[in-house]
Motif scaffolding. Sequence first.
Motif: not given
Length: 673
Positions: A361, A363, A375, A395-399, A401
């Motif tokens: 991950t 960030s 992202t 993408t998971k939110g602003e991260d 993956h």
Amino acid sequence: MPVLIGLPIGFAVALLVAVLVRRSMLPEGIPFEIPLAVVPWLLGALVVSVLAVHLAARPVLREPVNDLLRSVRPSAAAGAPVGEVVVVVLAVLGVAGLATGALSGPAALATPTLLAIAVGVLAARLVPRLAARRARTAMRRGRVAAAVAGHAIGRRPAARRVLVVTTVATAIAVFGANAVVVADRNRQARAELETGAPAVVTVDSPDAPSLMAAADTLADRGIAAAPVAMIHPRADEAGATIATDPERFVEVAHPQAVRGLDPDLLSLPEQEPITLPAGDATARVAWDLTVAAGEEPPTLVLDMTTPDGDNRSARIATLGPRATGSRSIDERLFCSDGCRLAGVRVSTSGVAGSEVRGTVTVSDLAVGGRPVPVTGEGVWASVESADGTGLTATTKGEDLHLDVAAADGADVSAYIADVPRPMSAIVSGGVAQQGDVLRVLDVTGGQTEVRVDEHVAALPAATDRGVLLSLPALARVTGALDTTRTERQLWLADASPAAVAEAEQVLDDAGIAVRHVRTTAEADGVYDQSASGWGLQLALLGGALAVVLAGLVLLILAITGWRAAVRDFAALRVSGVGHRSVGRALRTEHLTSVAVGVVLGAVCALAGSWIALPALPFFTSPAAVPALDHAPAWPAVGAATVAVAAILLLIAWALALAVLRRVRLSAAKGEPT
């Protein structure tokens, strides 16, 4: 005696025609010579002429003198059936040999003549009978002129000879005109395919961005242009690679050359390139990995391309030594002029049999203090792998993956979706089939993996062995060009001298050197000046001479037979037939044979073209594409038919008028007119 006098006269006329053709039609520098092959042809003409005279005079020589003095033998409508059957059989055998391929090459030019001879001789048998039947019908209806003309066609040998001669002359003339226009159409099509566009300007642009900028410069001045980079492989069996702006390409190229080509297949993805500024990369990286049979921990790498097209990689994080962990990174990218982000890669140990599986991950990825937009939706290209390995970015939110599945020590990568991977391609000929994935030579001199999204018969400039790629897509990966092997061109839609001069001036003002200019017209002119081009153009001369000879035959037949015609029509006048009816009958008699011969000759020319044109060499060096188009050139066929009909009908009408002027009542008594 007439044969002995006519032979040298004909030879002199032939030399005169050869001199005129050499000066007016052939290129300069061709010497005038009289080959020794003329001698056997002269001897052959002498033998044939003497034999023809002997055969024609033999029936008269066999008649007793008393019979010749007492009466004139009536002309037989049937003529000499054995001789006509022999002529028809020989003509049919010749046509059959050409149609089946037993005869080929220059003999194909004889097809319309042989066919016209056979049809003309058969028509000379059939038309008089039809004319006589028509005459009887006209007589019952009281149409005197039609009845007289029909009977005259049925009983006069001259009408049948005119029919044969007119059929042959029309067939030769129409076939020649059609062959010349069809050949010119095929030469034009090949020139268009091999040049690609009406005008091709070769320039010295050092890389792909500058080549595309040159096309933009011309477009800003209202000159439609497409940037084209083309490289030829050293292996003959491999295809040439063309990289271009697909939308501009189809706009400026010859329509037939890009017919069936879908430029949307090469269009750029919606994802724009992600540009990294100069500076250090910062981020927070966390991982949860299972590493098997590998001593070195995997690393996280950013893959980039410089503005000059060089590939560059920067290791930003070591994913270990523990299987699970996280760290903040601050690593230098060494991109002083900025770089394009190509993708992210998990680099493994390279040990065979090792495996890396798990997640990573990322960030808050930033470069030089500026966030990197990795992202967003559609940023990362989807990856499909048959063995289940790879690096999948979600993408998971602003991260960001990353799902990691690496085997046998191989690296796994995820790519930005600004360039399709593999790159879309359109291929021609036997390079590949639709759906294939292969590596081809690109305009940088390296290899690029492509997927064949469309297969066509031919590509402009590359013909039947080519690969068409998107130059803007390649420029996103690398803007470099192999300037030692790659032709850098600007294709123009307008090849007029004024447009080309304006384009050269605009490029010169922009500091872009022009090496040379090539046009489709120049390429077509090279084919026109070839041996096959000159040879086919001589077919027009043959057609013109055939029409002239037909006109002379009409004149000779009228001169040798006008007295009998005058006596017949004078007798009709004495019998009470009006002058107008006699004149209408004369015109109908003369014009009908010519009109029927012209129609039959045109039909023979079309049939002969269908048989003979595929056997004619349109080019001195044949090409696989474009496929030769042997369809009749209907405007040329129509124009030639109308021209031949107008000339021969005018001659026939003038001869009928001349005979009519000599029809006097005194001629019925045998008095001279």
